[in-house]
Design a protein around this motif. Structure first.
Motif, short mmCIF file in Angstrom:
data_model
loop_
_atom_site.label_atom_id
_atom_site.label_comp_id
_atom_site.label_asym_id
_atom_site.label_seq_id
_atom_site.Cartn_x
_atom_site.Cartn_y
_atom_site.Cartn_z
N SER A 44 -20.21 18.03 -18.02
CA SER A 44 -21.52 17.66 -17.50
C SER A 44 -22.40 17.19 -18.64
N SER A 45 -23.33 16.31 -18.36
CA SER A 45 -24.26 15.88 -19.40
C SER A 45 -25.36 16.91 -19.62
N PHE A 46 -25.40 17.95 -18.78
CA PHE A 46 -26.41 19.00 -18.91
C PHE A 46 -25.80 20.20 -19.60
N LYS A 47 -26.14 20.40 -20.87
CA LYS A 47 -25.51 21.45 -21.67
C LYS A 47 -25.65 22.83 -21.04
N GLU A 48 -26.76 23.10 -20.35
CA GLU A 48 -26.91 24.42 -19.74
C GLU A 48 -25.86 24.66 -18.66
N HIS A 49 -25.26 23.62 -18.10
CA HIS A 49 -24.20 23.79 -17.10
C HIS A 49 -22.93 24.33 -17.74
N TRP A 50 -22.54 23.81 -18.89
CA TRP A 50 -21.27 24.24 -19.47
C TRP A 50 -21.40 25.38 -20.44
N ARG A 51 -22.53 25.58 -21.04
CA ARG A 51 -22.68 26.72 -21.95
C ARG A 51 -22.80 28.02 -21.19
N SER A 52 -23.23 27.96 -19.95
CA SER A 52 -23.38 29.20 -19.18
C SER A 52 -22.05 29.69 -18.61
N ARG A 53 -21.05 28.84 -18.60
CA ARG A 53 -19.73 29.25 -18.10
C ARG A 53 -18.99 30.03 -19.18
N SER A 54 -17.98 30.77 -18.75
CA SER A 54 -17.29 31.65 -19.69
C SER A 54 -16.41 30.92 -20.70
N GLY A 55 -16.00 29.68 -20.40
CA GLY A 55 -15.16 28.93 -21.32
C GLY A 55 -13.83 29.61 -21.55
N ILE A 56 -13.22 29.32 -22.68
CA ILE A 56 -11.96 29.96 -23.05
C ILE A 56 -12.09 30.56 -24.44
N LEU A 57 -11.33 31.61 -24.69
CA LEU A 57 -11.29 32.21 -26.03
C LEU A 57 -10.01 31.75 -26.71
N LYS A 58 -10.13 31.37 -27.97
CA LYS A 58 -8.98 30.89 -28.73
C LYS A 58 -9.02 31.55 -30.10
N THR A 59 -7.87 32.07 -30.52
CA THR A 59 -7.76 32.69 -31.84
C THR A 59 -6.92 31.80 -32.74
N PHE A 60 -7.44 31.55 -33.94
CA PHE A 60 -6.75 30.71 -34.91
C PHE A 60 -6.52 31.48 -36.20
N ASP A 61 -5.40 31.20 -36.86
CA ASP A 61 -5.18 31.66 -38.22
C ASP A 61 -6.21 30.94 -39.08
N LYS A 62 -6.90 31.65 -39.95
CA LYS A 62 -7.97 31.05 -40.75
C LYS A 62 -7.49 29.93 -41.68
N HIS A 63 -6.22 29.90 -42.01
CA HIS A 63 -5.72 28.87 -42.93
C HIS A 63 -5.23 27.63 -42.20
N ARG A 64 -5.28 27.65 -40.87
CA ARG A 64 -4.82 26.50 -40.08
C ARG A 64 -5.83 25.36 -40.16
N SER A 65 -5.32 24.14 -40.25
CA SER A 65 -6.16 22.96 -40.20
C SER A 65 -6.21 22.47 -38.76
N LEU A 66 -7.42 22.17 -38.28
CA LEU A 66 -7.64 21.75 -36.91
C LEU A 66 -8.25 20.36 -36.89
N GLN A 67 -7.89 19.58 -35.90
CA GLN A 67 -8.47 18.26 -35.72
C GLN A 67 -9.81 18.43 -35.01
N GLY A 68 -10.87 17.85 -35.54
CA GLY A 68 -12.16 17.98 -34.89
C GLY A 68 -13.29 17.32 -35.63
N VAL A 69 -14.49 17.68 -35.21
CA VAL A 69 -15.71 17.13 -35.79
C VAL A 69 -16.61 18.30 -36.18
N SER A 70 -17.02 18.34 -37.42
CA SER A 70 -17.90 19.39 -37.90
C SER A 70 -19.35 19.05 -37.55
N ALA A 71 -20.09 20.06 -37.09
CA ALA A 71 -21.49 19.86 -36.70
C ALA A 71 -22.36 19.59 -37.90
#
Length: 71
Positions: A44-71
């Motif tokens: 949704s273009s309305f952040k309050e719609h998706w931030r209020s949902r529970s989403g998913i929990l993901k655990t990563f090894d701290k040394h793993r490299s992930l593809q993404g965009v840093s804020a």
């Protein structure tokens, strides 16, 4: 862009293989070797719609490299 899991912070975006982005909305837990984050998707273009949902929990090894965009 590659992001080390140990550097994840709220606002970062992680990419799936198809390029779909998941937003890091909460740091749940950190240990010496892992980090657990809550990920939400921006269907949704309305952040309050998706931030209020529970989403998913993901655990990563701290040394793993992930593809993404840093804020």
């Amino acid at each position: 862009m590659l992001i080390k899991a140990l550097n994840l912070k709220v606002g970062d975006q992680l990419a799936e293989e198809d390029g779909f982005l998941w937003d890091v909305t909460e740091i749940i837990q950190e240990t010496e070797t892992t980090i657990t984050v809550r990920l939400n998707s921006d269907f949704s273009s309305f952040k309050e719609h998706w931030r209020s949902r529970s989403g998913i929990l993901k655990t990563f090894d701290k040394h793993r490299s992930l593809q993404g965009v840093s804020a």
